[in-house]
Design a protein around this motif. Sequence first.
Motif, PDB file in Angstrom:
ATOM      1  N   ARG B   3     -43.520 -14.055  32.045  1.00 49.51           N
ATOM      2  CA  ARG B   3     -42.248 -14.026  31.318  1.00 49.51           C
ATOM      3  C   ARG B   3     -42.368 -13.145  30.082  1.00 49.51           C
ATOM      4  O   ARG B   3     -43.455 -12.757  29.693  1.00 49.51           O
ATOM      5  CB  ARG B   3     -41.801 -15.438  30.941  1.00 49.51           C
ATOM      6  N   ASP B   5     -42.226 -13.730  27.080  1.00 52.39           N
ATOM      7  CA  ASP B   5     -42.439 -14.479  25.850  1.00 52.39           C
ATOM      8  C   ASP B   5     -43.684 -14.017  25.105  1.00 52.39           C
ATOM      9  O   ASP B   5     -44.556 -13.383  25.667  1.00 52.39           O
ATOM     10  CB  ASP B   5     -42.560 -15.972  26.171  1.00 52.39           C
ATOM     11  N   TYR B   6     -43.700 -14.351  23.839  1.00 53.57           N
ATOM     12  CA  TYR B   6     -44.838 -13.999  23.001  1.00 53.57           C
ATOM     13  C   TYR B   6     -45.637 -15.263  22.757  1.00 53.57           C
ATOM     14  O   TYR B   6     -45.090 -16.278  22.368  1.00 53.57           O
ATOM     15  CB  TYR B   6     -44.352 -13.424  21.678  1.00 53.57           C
ATOM     16  N   SER B  17     -45.158 -20.559  23.034  1.00 54.02           N
ATOM     17  CA  SER B  17     -44.632 -19.200  23.139  1.00 54.02           C
ATOM     18  C   SER B  17     -43.259 -19.093  22.507  1.00 54.02           C
ATOM     19  O   SER B  17     -42.555 -20.089  22.331  1.00 54.02           O
ATOM     20  CB  SER B  17     -44.573 -18.789  24.609  1.00 54.02           C
ATOM     21  N   SER B  19     -39.651 -16.768  22.650  1.00 54.03           N
ATOM     22  CA  SER B  19     -38.922 -15.782  23.453  1.00 54.03           C
ATOM     23  C   SER B  19     -38.438 -14.637  22.569  1.00 54.03           C
ATOM     24  O   SER B  19     -38.301 -14.789  21.351  1.00 54.03           O
ATOM     25  CB  SER B  19     -37.721 -16.445  24.127  1.00 54.03           C
ATOM     26  N   SER B  20     -38.164 -13.514  23.181  1.00 58.20           N
ATOM     27  CA  SER B  20     -37.641 -12.395  22.385  1.00 58.20           C
ATOM     28  C   SER B  20     -36.256 -12.704  21.855  1.00 58.20           C
ATOM     29  O   SER B  20     -35.839 -12.168  20.830  1.00 58.20           O
ATOM     30  CB  SER B  20     -37.637 -11.087  23.170  1.00 58.20           C
TER      31      SER B  20
END
Lengths: 163, 118
Positions: B3, B5-6, B17, B19-20
């Motif tokens: 995905r 996500d960071y 994580s 998300s953007s």
Amino acid sequence: MELETVRMLSRTALQNLEAHRKRIDDLNVYPVPDGDTGTNLVLTLRSIVEALDASTAEASAAVAKDLSRAALMGARGNSGVIFSQIARGFADVLGGSDDMSTPRLARAFRAASDAARSPAASVSSNGRRRSNSATASVIGRPTPCTAADAWGPCSAWSSAALG
Amino acid sequence: VEREDYVAAETDLGRISVSSDAIAQVVGHAAAESYGVVGMAGRRGWARLLSWGSRNAIQVERRDDGLAIELRVVVEHGLRLAEVGAAVRARVLYELERQFGMPVASLEVHIDRVRKSR
């Protein structure tokens, strides 16, 4: 609004700010605590003082225009940008004539406060704006500005103008 | 799990994580609260005052060296644009650092339009 008076106000404001630069830098925690608010205000005022020294405006409206422009061009940092709006609101009222009576000054400070209010709908009130409008209220009532606000130019301008 | 996500933290029990979208929202809020910013680009009417969901105004990309962010704002007429832009930049960087602690590789602030609101 006479050029000499505005020069005097700006120089006094600059002196006040220079004297309290460190304190204002230390107060700066919002929105980004980079501690440069005092420095930015000093740079902004210095640039205004220089521009007014170079000004040859004679009529009140021309002096007001030069002040607004000097503040706009000299604005440094967030606080400088906000100050440029304060100066513009102030100049808009006082540019009409040479009358610098107390009621008129109060109106000018009110206009300055209104002009500085964030143009966005999500207005988040902050200390700077509040202290400016506090000064307007203080002058609105015929009591001397006690400059309880830590904010330099405002108290400098009012105390210089009120003697 | 694949995905966009960071990963903010990894533990034995799993990872945390972001998300953007969440990052874009933080960027949008920080920008919208900056003095002189009257809206995000690409929106009209009341909607432009809302920072959330304004995806066309804010782009968040993930790069090896950190986040690449681009945002488009509308600024009030009659302000010194370079200073407003610099303040937006400083504020966005500060909020990202404070809330996520993620490295930012690039941050582009475009002043898309200038508007007279008073």
